[in-house]
Scaffold this motif. Structure first.
Motif, PDB file in Angstrom:
ATOM      1  N   VAL A  81     -28.023   7.614  12.523  1.00  0.00           N
ATOM      2  CA  VAL A  81     -27.350   8.488  11.573  1.00  0.00           C
ATOM      3  C   VAL A  81     -27.065   9.857  12.201  1.00  0.00           C
ATOM      4  CG1 VAL A  81     -27.551   9.609   9.312  1.00  0.00           C
ATOM      5  CG2 VAL A  81     -28.289   7.253   9.587  1.00  0.00           C
ATOM      6  N   ALA A  82     -27.954  10.312  13.094  1.00  0.00           N
ATOM      7  CA  ALA A  82     -27.717  11.587  13.790  1.00  0.00           C
ATOM      8  C   ALA A  82     -26.444  11.492  14.630  1.00  0.00           C
ATOM      9  CB  ALA A  82     -28.904  11.946  14.670  1.00  0.00           C
ATOM     10  N   GLY A  83     -26.273  10.387  15.331  1.00  0.00           N
ATOM     11  CA  GLY A  83     -25.054  10.173  16.114  1.00  0.00           C
ATOM     12  C   GLY A  83     -23.841  10.033  15.219  1.00  0.00           C
ATOM     13  N   LEU A  84     -24.008   9.297  14.152  1.00  0.00           N
ATOM     14  CA  LEU A  84     -22.941   9.096  13.174  1.00  0.00           C
ATOM     15  C   LEU A  84     -22.529  10.424  12.552  1.00  0.00           C
ATOM     16  CD1 LEU A  84     -21.306   7.157  11.308  1.00  0.00           C
ATOM     17  CD2 LEU A  84     -23.295   7.104   9.841  1.00  0.00           C
ATOM     18  N   GLY A  85     -23.520  11.271  12.248  1.00  0.00           N
ATOM     19  CA  GLY A  85     -23.262  12.562  11.619  1.00  0.00           C
ATOM     20  C   GLY A  85     -22.859  13.648  12.599  1.00  0.00           C
ATOM     21  N   LYS A  86     -22.626  13.239  13.871  1.00  0.00           N
ATOM     22  CA  LYS A  86     -22.170  14.168  14.915  1.00  0.00           C
ATOM     23  C   LYS A  86     -23.120  15.343  15.133  1.00  0.00           C
ATOM     24  CE  LYS A  86     -17.251  13.103  14.438  1.00  0.00           C
ATOM     25  NZ  LYS A  86     -17.309  12.132  13.354  1.00  0.00           N
ATOM     26  N   MET A  87     -24.428  15.069  15.050  1.00  0.00           N
ATOM     27  CA  MET A  87     -25.406  16.106  15.378  1.00  0.00           C
ATOM     28  C   MET A  87     -25.237  16.474  16.846  1.00  0.00           C
ATOM     29  SD  MET A  87     -29.532  15.788  15.117  1.00  0.00           S
ATOM     30  CE  MET A  87     -30.593  17.168  15.478  1.00  0.00           C
ATOM     31  N   ASP A  88     -25.325  17.758  17.161  1.00  0.00           N
ATOM     32  CA  ASP A  88     -25.188  18.218  18.537  1.00  0.00           C
ATOM     33  C   ASP A  88     -26.197  17.488  19.430  1.00  0.00           C
ATOM     34  OD1 ASP A  88     -24.282  20.217  20.610  1.00  0.00           O
ATOM     35  OD2 ASP A  88     -26.439  20.664  20.513  1.00  0.00           O
ATOM     36  N   TYR A  89     -25.711  16.887  20.534  1.00  0.00           N
ATOM     37  CA  TYR A  89     -26.589  16.045  21.359  1.00  0.00           C
ATOM     38  C   TYR A  89     -27.717  16.836  22.022  1.00  0.00           C
ATOM     39  CZ  TYR A  89     -28.463  12.911  24.803  1.00  0.00           C
ATOM     40  OH  TYR A  89     -29.339  12.171  25.544  1.00  0.00           O
ATOM     41  N   ALA A  90     -27.462  18.046  22.492  1.00  0.00           N
ATOM     42  CA  ALA A  90     -28.507  18.842  23.140  1.00  0.00           C
ATOM     43  C   ALA A  90     -29.642  19.121  22.152  1.00  0.00           C
ATOM     44  CB  ALA A  90     -27.935  20.144  23.683  1.00  0.00           C
ATOM     45  N   LYS A  91     -29.272  19.446  20.917  1.00  0.00           N
ATOM     46  CA  LYS A  91     -30.265  19.682  19.870  1.00  0.00           C
ATOM     47  C   LYS A  91     -31.027  18.387  19.570  1.00  0.00           C
ATOM     48  CE  LYS A  91     -30.539  21.409  15.123  1.00  0.00           C
ATOM     49  NZ  LYS A  91     -29.767  21.830  13.949  1.00  0.00           N
ATOM     50  N   PHE A  92     -30.276  17.287  19.435  1.00  0.00           N
ATOM     51  CA  PHE A  92     -30.901  15.993  19.171  1.00  0.00           C
ATOM     52  C   PHE A  92     -31.897  15.638  20.272  1.00  0.00           C
ATOM     53  CE2 PHE A  92     -31.080  11.511  20.247  1.00  0.00           C
ATOM     54  CZ  PHE A  92     -31.576  10.962  19.071  1.00  0.00           C
ATOM     55  N   LEU A  93     -31.477  15.801  21.524  1.00  0.00           N
ATOM     56  CA  LEU A  93     -32.323  15.432  22.662  1.00  0.00           C
ATOM     57  C   LEU A  93     -33.622  16.225  22.674  1.00  0.00           C
ATOM     58  CD1 LEU A  93     -32.638  13.709  25.199  1.00  0.00           C
ATOM     59  CD2 LEU A  93     -31.487  15.520  26.477  1.00  0.00           C
ATOM     60  N   ALA A  94     -33.549  17.524  22.399  1.00  0.00           N
ATOM     61  CA  ALA A  94     -34.760  18.355  22.390  1.00  0.00           C
ATOM     62  C   ALA A  94     -35.756  17.843  21.346  1.00  0.00           C
ATOM     63  CB  ALA A  94     -34.392  19.809  22.111  1.00  0.00           C
ATOM     64  N   PHE A  95     -35.280  17.589  20.135  1.00  0.00           N
ATOM     65  CA  PHE A  95     -36.166  17.103  19.077  1.00  0.00           C
ATOM     66  C   PHE A  95     -36.599  15.657  19.324  1.00  0.00           C
ATOM     67  CE2 PHE A  95     -34.112  20.650  16.773  1.00  0.00           C
ATOM     68  CZ  PHE A  95     -35.272  21.341  16.442  1.00  0.00           C
ATOM     69  N   ASN A  96     -35.744  14.889  19.953  1.00  0.00           N
ATOM     70  CA  ASN A  96     -36.067  13.514  20.317  1.00  0.00           C
ATOM     71  C   ASN A  96     -37.248  13.490  21.284  1.00  0.00           C
ATOM     72  OD1 ASN A  96     -36.014  10.781  21.047  1.00  0.00           O
ATOM     73  ND2 ASN A  96     -34.203  10.996  22.315  1.00  0.00           N
ATOM     74  N   VAL A  97     -37.207  14.330  22.311  1.00  0.00           N
ATOM     75  CA  VAL A  97     -38.289  14.382  23.304  1.00  0.00           C
ATOM     76  C   VAL A  97     -39.592  14.845  22.650  1.00  0.00           C
ATOM     77  CG1 VAL A  97     -39.099  15.564  25.391  1.00  0.00           C
ATOM     78  CG2 VAL A  97     -36.755  14.683  25.291  1.00  0.00           C
ATOM     79  N   ILE A  98     -39.513  15.910  21.846  1.00  0.00           N
ATOM     80  CA  ILE A  98     -40.718  16.412  21.161  1.00  0.00           C
ATOM     81  C   ILE A  98     -41.302  15.335  20.250  1.00  0.00           C
ATOM     82  CG2 ILE A  98     -41.568  18.069  19.439  1.00  0.00           C
ATOM     83  CD1 ILE A  98     -39.377  20.019  20.568  1.00  0.00           C
ATOM     84  N   GLY A  99     -40.447  14.717  19.431  1.00  0.00           N
ATOM     85  CA  GLY A  99     -40.898  13.689  18.491  1.00  0.00           C
ATOM     86  C   GLY A  99     -41.448  12.458  19.183  1.00  0.00           C
ATOM     87  N   GLY A 100     -40.753  12.011  20.226  1.00  0.00           N
ATOM     88  CA  GLY A 100     -41.196  10.808  20.951  1.00  0.00           C
ATOM     89  C   GLY A 100     -42.547  11.003  21.607  1.00  0.00           C
ATOM     90  N   ILE A 101     -42.732  12.131  22.280  1.00  0.00           N
ATOM     91  CA  ILE A 101     -44.009  12.396  22.954  1.00  0.00           C
ATOM     92  C   ILE A 101     -45.132  12.593  21.941  1.00  0.00           C
ATOM     93  CG2 ILE A 101     -45.231  14.102  24.382  1.00  0.00           C
ATOM     94  CD1 ILE A 101     -42.611  14.375  26.007  1.00  0.00           C
ATOM     95  N   ALA A 102     -44.840  13.305  20.844  1.00  0.00           N
ATOM     96  CA  ALA A 102     -45.862  13.523  19.809  1.00  0.00           C
ATOM     97  C   ALA A 102     -46.281  12.194  19.183  1.00  0.00           C
ATOM     98  CB  ALA A 102     -45.326  14.464  18.737  1.00  0.00           C
ATOM     99  N   TRP A 103     -45.306  11.357  18.860  1.00  0.00           N
ATOM    100  CA  TRP A 103     -45.575  10.051  18.235  1.00  0.00           C
ATOM    101  C   TRP A 103     -46.455   9.191  19.126  1.00  0.00           C
ATOM    102  CZ3 TRP A 103     -42.420   5.249  19.085  1.00  0.00           C
ATOM    103  CH2 TRP A 103     -42.757   4.234  18.190  1.00  0.00           C
TER     104      TRP A 103
END
Length: 195
Positions: free
Chosen positions: A125-147
């Motif tokens: 949905v983030a990709g579908l909603g055109k969320m800025d990729y740099a912003k997505f990637l930063a939160f993706n890395v934080i979330g993935g490592i935390a999880w």
């Protein structure tokens, strides 16, 4: 079955679990694959010296981040086509999604990691909603490592506690059930605010 996989596949176990976590995070069609519970159990096996906890941490974190990244790009390239050709999805849904991710995107990506099924759809949905990729990637890395860190090291440090060892199935069910608490609370809060 993890013990059997380790016995039969040895070092290739790391690639098997990498693939499972990658698919669970990265493909909209595979939300049924295990996530939290699998990572916890892998931590338990690492505590018993059957797997290396640091290798698992690297492989699983990489799988989680790459999976969400793949899912983001799938949503970005194919999501619009799904909306334009489907009778179930409307253009105003897409516009609402875009506005939602503009406002809450980062928080959603991190928190979705801890909610089964939602974690599979959030990056799409983030990709579908055109969320800025740099912003997505930063939160993706934080979330993935935390999880990965929380569940892997919880399994590693608490999996050898006698109560946990004797009641592993109960602990797994507890992990699965507690992961549904945040969306239930959010749903009840939304219902209360809308009345």
């Amino acid at each position: 079955y993890i013990g059997i996989i380790i016995q039969n596949y040895g070092i290739f176990t790391y690639f098997i679990v990498f693939l499972i976590i990658f698919l669970e995070s990265g493909m909209v069609l595979t939300p049924f694959l295990p996530g939290d519970s699998l990572i916890f159990v892998l931590g338990v096996f690492a505590a018993q010296n059957m797997l290396n906890v640091f290798s698992l941490f690297i492989f699983l974190s990489l799988a989680a981040v790459l999976g969400d990244t793949a899912n983001y790009w799938i949503g970005k390239y194919f999501g619009g086509k799904v909306f334009s050709k489907s009778l179930l999805f409307r253009k105003d849904y897409l516009e609402k999604t875009e506005r939602f991710y503009e406002k809450y995107g980062g928080k959603t990506i991190i928190l979705a990691r801890f909610i089964p099924i939602i974690r599979t759809f959030a990056p799409f949905v983030a990709g579908l909603g055109k969320m800025d990729y740099a912003k997505f990637l930063a939160f993706n890395v934080i979330g993935g490592i935390a999880w990965v860190s929380i569940f892997l090291f919880a399994g590693y440090f608490f999996g050898t506690v006698p109560f946990v060892e004797k009641n592993m199935t109960l602990v797994i069910f507890f992990i699965i059930l507690t992961s549904f608490i945040p969306p239930i609370i959010e749903y009840m809060r939304h219902k209360r605010n809308s009345t």
